[in-house]
Design a protein around this motif. Structure first.
Motif, PDB file in Angstrom:
ATOM      1  N   GLN A  47       3.133  11.117   2.472  1.00  0.00           N
ATOM      2  CA  GLN A  47       1.941  11.225   3.257  1.00  0.00           C
ATOM      3  C   GLN A  47       1.387  10.128   3.981  1.00  0.00           C
ATOM      4  OE1 GLN A  47      -0.847  13.220   0.495  1.00  0.00           O
ATOM      5  NE2 GLN A  47       0.739  14.464  -0.263  1.00  0.00           N
ATOM      6  N   ILE A  48       2.327   9.217   4.511  1.00  0.00           N
ATOM      7  CA  ILE A  48       1.814   8.103   5.215  1.00  0.00           C
ATOM      8  C   ILE A  48       1.846   8.443   6.634  1.00  0.00           C
ATOM      9  CG2 ILE A  48       2.961   6.359   3.712  1.00  0.00           C
ATOM     10  CD1 ILE A  48       5.236   6.266   5.218  1.00  0.00           C
ATOM     11  N   LYS A  95       1.442   6.493  -6.882  1.00  0.00           N
ATOM     12  CA  LYS A  95       0.049   7.407  -7.127  1.00  0.00           C
ATOM     13  C   LYS A  95       0.597   9.031  -7.031  1.00  0.00           C
ATOM     14  CE  LYS A  95      -4.671   6.770  -6.359  1.00  0.00           C
ATOM     15  NZ  LYS A  95      -5.527   6.098  -5.255  1.00  0.00           N
ATOM     16  N   THR A 110       0.709  -1.245  -0.186  1.00  0.00           N
ATOM     17  CA  THR A 110      -0.042  -0.174  -0.012  1.00  0.00           C
ATOM     18  C   THR A 110       1.046   1.460  -0.113  1.00  0.00           C
ATOM     19  OG1 THR A 110      -1.133  -1.396   1.755  1.00  0.00           O
ATOM     20  CG2 THR A 110      -2.105   0.941   1.017  1.00  0.00           C
ATOM     21  N   ASP A 141       2.524   1.830  -3.518  1.00  0.00           N
ATOM     22  CA  ASP A 141       1.417   2.240  -4.339  1.00  0.00           C
ATOM     23  C   ASP A 141       0.901   3.804  -4.196  1.00  0.00           C
ATOM     24  OD1 ASP A 141       1.201  -0.259  -5.373  1.00  0.00           O
ATOM     25  OD2 ASP A 141      -0.764  -0.777  -4.317  1.00  0.00           O
ATOM     26  N   LYS A 142       0.889   4.070  -2.953  1.00  0.00           N
ATOM     27  CA  LYS A 142       0.763   5.571  -2.541  1.00  0.00           C
ATOM     28  C   LYS A 142       1.867   6.372  -2.959  1.00  0.00           C
ATOM     29  CE  LYS A 142      -1.300   8.297   1.365  1.00  0.00           C
ATOM     30  NZ  LYS A 142      -1.738   8.126   2.573  1.00  0.00           N
TER      31      LYS A 142
END
Ligand code: ARG
Length: 597
Positions: A377-378, A296, A289, A292-293
């Protein structure tokens, strides 16, 4: 509750204002000439520049208003314009009496904050050595301090359980025991409940495996090849592990289980307690995840087979390299697990801050990881990511501490060395039973070790010196404990005879030493607050040391258990307060006191 200094400052500020000056010039500080006064205000010197006046004229005006004020025993001007201040005895004892009634000495608590403390960080399958001592001791104290200020604290051990060392251990096990079912691809049954190895096996296996990857400068080509092949196999095992491949993953789980059992016992001996026993491996499920972030957001790209994110900033003075998020072949590395763990912590705990207690040599790693986590931005942008880098504990030669024959010093041995030193000292001095001596030397030994570590600034290197650490005099744990035990002995003596005190009130001091002691006591709140704000247990160490010194002179000069009833009650109240201060202080540092020593 305001501090005594703030209370005095308020008076001085008001007077500045009354004389037509900005009140900001009324700042009161601890005197830097304790032989002359207790507090001072240097504001008139700064005000003189602003108002184009002679400093001592301003100071004179300000002091004139305060001469009769009940808060001051003395307030006078010293040329060129310093204001020297002594607090009045009544104000001081009133202040200390107020402090007595507060559950936490009047500190400003800071609730509703969630703070994760990442400390300990041992690596599974490797024995605990002296290098693990500092993060455990510092982290535990920082956690207790934050907890005392009523933060919601979460201490996480963050086990090193996902790196190459696991692959190495597995490779060595495979070499020794190729017949184990874990290595049989066609095996369909259950894996054994009981591990086919013990902790001692593990302790021997890792160094052996690690040595197999090394060769010296003039090694023959064959030898180099062999070392590289071993390392390559270990890498492959690590990748298998991260894919959770059958057999490998099951063996790994056993290694972790056996290691953790042992680690738990070791940390218990250090009085170090974690809320979470998570490891690097627990973050693996967030990796996809997270990547992927990053994709993106368009911040991740390939570089030499690895996946990286730029983290340099315009204001950087030196170049900061991109943060490697995945190694080639999609293998997780140290950055991967730290980043994914940040994501996990955000989701699970929504923290206000995460404090990392880690060797200061990892500063760059964390700089990259912190920046990358914000960019990806995690983690929320306003979360405070704190790197609390500690220095090395060195031997007397100034090099990282080793055993006598140059090997890595095991934590257990180090602790034993300290404990036996303390035991030796007690043997000479006191008539205690053998059992008592054994028990006390463990308590005092741990205090010696922790106090010595914490009394240094965290980022500084320091030298391990058993004799110095275990001395009963000087800035040491045993000295602090000795003082507390002395206080308790006086209190016990008083209460032994069924004595009771009427009011828990501390009278105005008569002797100078009494005033000095009350002044010291009044500063505990500030010491605690500073240790909290700066993540600096050393502030508590220094405070307790100074308090112990002042108390011991008081003890020499004042007949504590004599005097009329009111004075006696007051002395006992004072000692009870001292006991509370010392007990809270050593708790925050992470150790305990024996009943006698
Ligand atoms: N296991 C690491 C080491 O031995 C320390 C872990 C520190 N914490 C972290 N989140 N990386 O160097």
């Amino acid at each position: 509750m305001q501090s005594l200094m703030q209370l005095l400052q308020k008076c001085v500020e008001e007077s500045f204002e009354k004389c037509g000056y900005d009140k900001k010039y009324g700042k009161v500080i601890i005197s830097n000439r304790p032989d002359l006064c207790e507090f001072q205000c240097d504001g008139a010197l700064a005000a003189a520049k602003k108002y184009h006046k002679v400093p001592f004229i301003i100071a004179d005006e300000v002091v004139a208003n305060l001469k009769e004020t009940k808060e001051f025993e003395k307030i006078e001007v010293i040329k060129p314009g310093f204001i020297n201040i002594n607090v009045s005895k009544k104000t001081l004892s009133d202040y200390v009496n107020k402090m007595v009634k507060e559950t936490k000495f009047g500190i400003k608590i800071d609730p509703n904050k969630t703070v994760i403390i990442d400390y300990g960080g041992p690596n599974v399958a490797k024995p605990l050595h002296v290098g693990h001592l500092r993060p455990a001791i510092i982290g535990e104290s920082v956690k207790r301090i934050h907890n005392y200020f009523e933060n919601r604290t979460i201490g996480d051990i963050h086990l090193g359980d996902w790196g190459l060392q696991m692959g190495l251990v597995i490779e060595e096990m495979k070499y020794r025991n190729p017949e184990w079912v874990y290595f049989n691809e066609n095996y369909k049954g259950e894996y054994p409940e009981k591990a086919p190895f013990t902790v001692s096996d593990l302790e021997e296996i890792y160094p052996c495996a690690s040595a197999k990857t090394k060769y010296d400068e003039n090694a023959a080509e064959k030898e180099i090849e062999k070392a590289n092949a071993f390392k390559e196999a270990a890498r492959r095992n690590t990748a298998f592990l991260q894919e959770e491949r059958k057999g490998y993953y099951d063996l790994w789980k056993k290694i972790v289980e056996i290691s953790v059992e042992d680690l738990k016992q070791n940390y218990k001996k250090l009085d170090v307690d974690f809320d979470l026993w998570l490891g690097e491996s627990d973050s693996q499920k967030y990796v996809k995840t997270m990547i992927d972030k990053m994709k993106k957001l368009g911040i991740i790209y390939e570089s030499n087979g690895a996946m990286v994110v730029d983290v340099s900033e315009k204001t950087d003075k030196t170049e900061i390299n991109p943060c490697m998020v995945l190694k080639s072949g999609g293998v997780s590395c140290y950055q991967t697990t730290d980043l994914a763990t940040i994501m996990q912590r955000q989701l699970d705990y929504n923290p206000d801050s995460i404090i990392y207690v880690v060797d200061k040599r990892q500063e760059l790693h964390f700089l990259q990881v912190f920046r990358c986590s914000k960019k990806a931005q995690i983690i929320d942008q306003d979360v405070d990511l704190v790197f609390l880098g500690f220095g090395t504990m060195n031997g007397k030669d100034g090099k990282p501490f080793k055993t006598r024959n140059g090997g890595v010093m095991r934590l257990e041995n180090l602790i034993n060395e300290i404990n036996s030193k303390v035991y030796e000292k007690m043997n000479n001095t006191k008539k205690l039973s053998e059992e008592e001596k054994q028990k006390i030397s463990k308590i005092v030994g741990l205090a010696a070790l922790k106090y010595a570590d914490l009394s240094n600034q965290i980022s500084k290197d320091y030298i391990f010196d058993v004799d110095k650490f275990t001395a009963f005099e000087g800035k040491t744990g045993p000295y602090i404990l000795y003082t507390l035990v002395r206080i308790k002995a006086v209190l016990n003596k008083y209460y032994e005879n069924d004595n009771k005190i009427k009011d828990n009130i501390i009278l105005e001091p008569v002797e100078d030493i009494e005033k000095e002691l009350l002044l010291r006591i009044s500063k505990y709140k500030e010491a605690l607050e500073e240790s909290y704000i700066e993540n600096a247990p050393s502030k508590i160490c220094t405070y307790l040391y100074e308090l112990a010194n002042t108390f011991n002179s008081y003890y020499q000069k004042v007949k504590i258990l004599q005097g009329d009833k009111d004075r006696l009650d007051s002395n006992i109240s004072l000692l009870s307060l001292m006991k509370r201060i010392f007990e809270s202080g050593i708790y925050l540092l992470g150790f305990q006191a024996p009943e006698k020593m």
